[in-house]
Design a protein around this motif. Structure first.
Motif, mmCIF file in Angstrom:
data_model
loop_
_atom_site.group_PDB
_atom_site.id
_atom_site.type_symbol
_atom_site.label_atom_id
_atom_site.label_comp_id
_atom_site.label_asym_id
_atom_site.label_seq_id
_atom_site.Cartn_x
_atom_site.Cartn_y
_atom_site.Cartn_z
ATOM 1 N N GLU A 108 -3.387 -2.513 -6.142
ATOM 2 C CA GLU A 108 -3.707 -1.221 -6.767
ATOM 3 C C GLU A 108 -5.180 -0.858 -6.579
ATOM 4 O OE1 GLU A 108 -1.519 0.900 -7.958
ATOM 5 O OE2 GLU A 108 0.076 -0.527 -7.458
ATOM 6 N N GLN A 109 -6.057 -1.831 -6.771
ATOM 7 C CA GLN A 109 -7.482 -1.569 -6.597
ATOM 8 C C GLN A 109 -7.809 -1.292 -5.127
ATOM 9 O OE1 GLN A 109 -6.228 -4.181 -8.199
ATOM 10 N NE2 GLN A 109 -7.042 -4.182 -10.273
ATOM 11 N N LEU A 110 -7.179 -2.056 -4.208
ATOM 12 C CA LEU A 110 -7.445 -1.880 -2.784
ATOM 13 C C LEU A 110 -6.850 -0.585 -2.242
ATOM 14 C CD1 LEU A 110 -6.916 -5.535 -1.533
ATOM 15 C CD2 LEU A 110 -9.068 -4.296 -1.690
ATOM 16 N N ASN A 111 -5.767 -0.113 -2.848
ATOM 17 C CA ASN A 111 -5.139 1.126 -2.380
ATOM 18 C C ASN A 111 -6.022 2.353 -2.614
ATOM 19 O OD1 ASN A 111 -2.858 0.144 -1.178
ATOM 20 N ND2 ASN A 111 -1.603 0.303 -3.008
ATOM 21 N N LYS A 112 -7.038 2.236 -3.437
ATOM 22 C CA LYS A 112 -7.977 3.335 -3.653
ATOM 23 C C LYS A 112 -8.874 3.552 -2.436
ATOM 24 C CE LYS A 112 -7.923 2.611 -8.611
ATOM 25 N NZ LYS A 112 -8.631 2.097 -9.762
ATOM 26 N N ILE A 113 -8.937 2.538 -1.569
ATOM 27 C CA ILE A 113 -9.724 2.612 -0.333
ATOM 28 C C ILE A 113 -8.750 2.885 0.814
ATOM 29 C CG2 ILE A 113 -11.254 1.342 1.216
ATOM 30 C CD1 ILE A 113 -11.952 -0.444 -1.235
ATOM 31 N N GLU A 114 -9.075 3.850 1.648
ATOM 32 C CA GLU A 114 -8.211 4.175 2.783
ATOM 33 C C GLU A 114 -8.933 3.912 4.094
ATOM 34 O OE1 GLU A 114 -6.380 7.975 2.790
ATOM 35 O OE2 GLU A 114 -5.437 7.685 0.831
ATOM 36 N N ILE A 115 -8.176 3.356 5.051
ATOM 37 C CA ILE A 115 -8.670 3.125 6.404
ATOM 38 C C ILE A 115 -7.674 3.788 7.354
ATOM 39 C CG2 ILE A 115 -9.138 1.406 8.193
ATOM 40 C CD1 ILE A 115 -10.068 -0.482 6.035
ATOM 41 N N ALA A 116 -8.129 4.715 8.139
ATOM 42 C CA ALA A 116 -7.292 5.460 9.091
ATOM 43 C C ALA A 116 -6.098 6.102 8.395
ATOM 44 C CB ALA A 116 -6.836 4.555 10.229
ATOM 45 N N GLY A 117 -6.294 6.545 7.165
ATOM 46 C CA GLY A 117 -5.237 7.232 6.430
ATOM 47 C C GLY A 117 -4.270 6.324 5.694
ATOM 48 N N PHE A 118 -4.451 4.999 5.813
ATOM 49 C CA PHE A 118 -3.571 4.055 5.138
ATOM 50 C C PHE A 118 -4.313 3.359 4.010
ATOM 51 C CE2 PHE A 118 -1.853 4.334 9.443
ATOM 52 C CZ PHE A 118 -0.526 4.625 9.156
ATOM 53 N N PRO A 119 -3.656 3.162 2.877
ATOM 54 C CA PRO A 119 -4.288 2.432 1.778
ATOM 55 C C PRO A 119 -4.594 0.987 2.200
ATOM 56 C CG PRO A 119 -2.244 3.474 1.055
ATOM 57 C CD PRO A 119 -2.325 3.625 2.538
ATOM 58 N N LEU A 120 -5.752 0.472 1.812
ATOM 59 C CA LEU A 120 -6.188 -0.871 2.212
ATOM 60 C C LEU A 120 -5.234 -1.952 1.704
ATOM 61 C CD1 LEU A 120 -8.339 -2.444 3.739
ATOM 62 C CD2 LEU A 120 -9.663 -2.554 1.632
ATOM 63 N N GLY A 121 -4.702 -1.803 0.491
ATOM 64 C CA GLY A 121 -3.746 -2.784 -0.032
ATOM 65 C C GLY A 121 -2.491 -2.851 0.815
ATOM 66 N N PHE A 122 -2.000 -1.704 1.250
ATOM 67 C CA PHE A 122 -0.841 -1.651 2.142
ATOM 68 C C PHE A 122 -1.153 -2.348 3.458
ATOM 69 C CE2 PHE A 122 1.323 0.542 5.641
ATOM 70 C CZ PHE A 122 2.640 0.286 5.316
ATOM 71 N N TRP A 123 -2.353 -2.084 3.995
ATOM 72 C CA TRP A 123 -2.745 -2.708 5.256
ATOM 73 C C TRP A 123 -2.782 -4.230 5.129
ATOM 74 C CZ3 TRP A 123 -6.685 -5.834 7.046
ATOM 75 C CH2 TRP A 123 -6.754 -5.958 8.440
ATOM 76 N N PHE A 124 -3.362 -4.748 4.030
ATOM 77 C CA PHE A 124 -3.409 -6.200 3.838
ATOM 78 C C PHE A 124 -2.008 -6.781 3.726
ATOM 79 C CE2 PHE A 124 -7.983 -6.216 2.769
ATOM 80 C CZ PHE A 124 -8.344 -7.332 3.499
ATOM 81 N N ALA A 125 -1.128 -6.099 3.025
ATOM 82 C CA ALA A 125 0.230 -6.602 2.857
ATOM 83 C C ALA A 125 0.980 -6.615 4.183
ATOM 84 C CB ALA A 125 0.981 -5.759 1.830
ATOM 85 N N GLN A 126 0.744 -5.616 5.041
ATOM 86 C CA GLN A 126 1.492 -5.498 6.289
ATOM 87 C C GLN A 126 0.825 -6.191 7.468
ATOM 88 O OE1 GLN A 126 4.561 -4.172 6.291
ATOM 89 N NE2 GLN A 126 4.202 -4.089 4.099
ATOM 90 N N GLN A 127 -0.487 -6.078 7.608
ATOM 91 C CA GLN A 127 -1.175 -6.578 8.789
ATOM 92 C C GLN A 127 -2.280 -7.587 8.493
ATOM 93 O OE1 GLN A 127 -0.144 -5.652 11.849
ATOM 94 N NE2 GLN A 127 1.421 -4.401 10.870
ATOM 95 N N GLY A 128 -3.018 -7.362 7.439
ATOM 96 C CA GLY A 128 -4.209 -8.168 7.165
ATOM 97 C C GLY A 128 -3.943 -9.650 7.035
#
Length: 103
Positions: free
Chosen positions: A48-68
């Motif tokens: 939730e905290q990371l999703n407040k940050i976006e990279i290339a239009g994607f929430p950072l929390g989503f990116w960590f869960a999928q790719q990071g």
């Protein structure tokens, strides 16, 4: 012939093996802890905290869960291989000869 720090003053046979295994386990625990923190912590606990940050239009929390966590795991594998090569060289149990070629 390989030379290690144990060639000149060889400790009792089992001591260097115990120390080698202890260092190997310590490295594994550290690297797996980092992977756990990144995959579970960043992908689930702090999403939730990371999703407040976006990279290339994607929430950072989503990116960590999928790719990071996958990228982190690949980097940790590379770090483990490099560190274990150094540890093998240090204890004279390397699978390479002096020219860096596999035995």
């Amino acid at each position: 012939m390989t030379h290690s720090k144990y060639d000149e003053h060889s400790p009792p046979e089992g001591d260097w093996r115990r120390e080698y295994w202890r260092k190997n386990l310590r490295l594994m625990v550290i690297l797996l802890s980092i992977w756990f923190i990144v995959s579970f912590g960043c992908g689930i606990l702090f999403v939730e905290q990371l999703n407040k940050i976006e990279i290339a239009g994607f929430p950072l929390g989503f990116w960590f869960a999928q790719q990071g966590s996958i990228y982190t795991f690949l980097v940790l594998i590379l770090i483990y291989a490099i560190r274990m090569d150094r540890l093998d060289d240090e204890y004279g149990v390397s699978e390479r000869d002096g020219d860096g070629e596999r035995l």
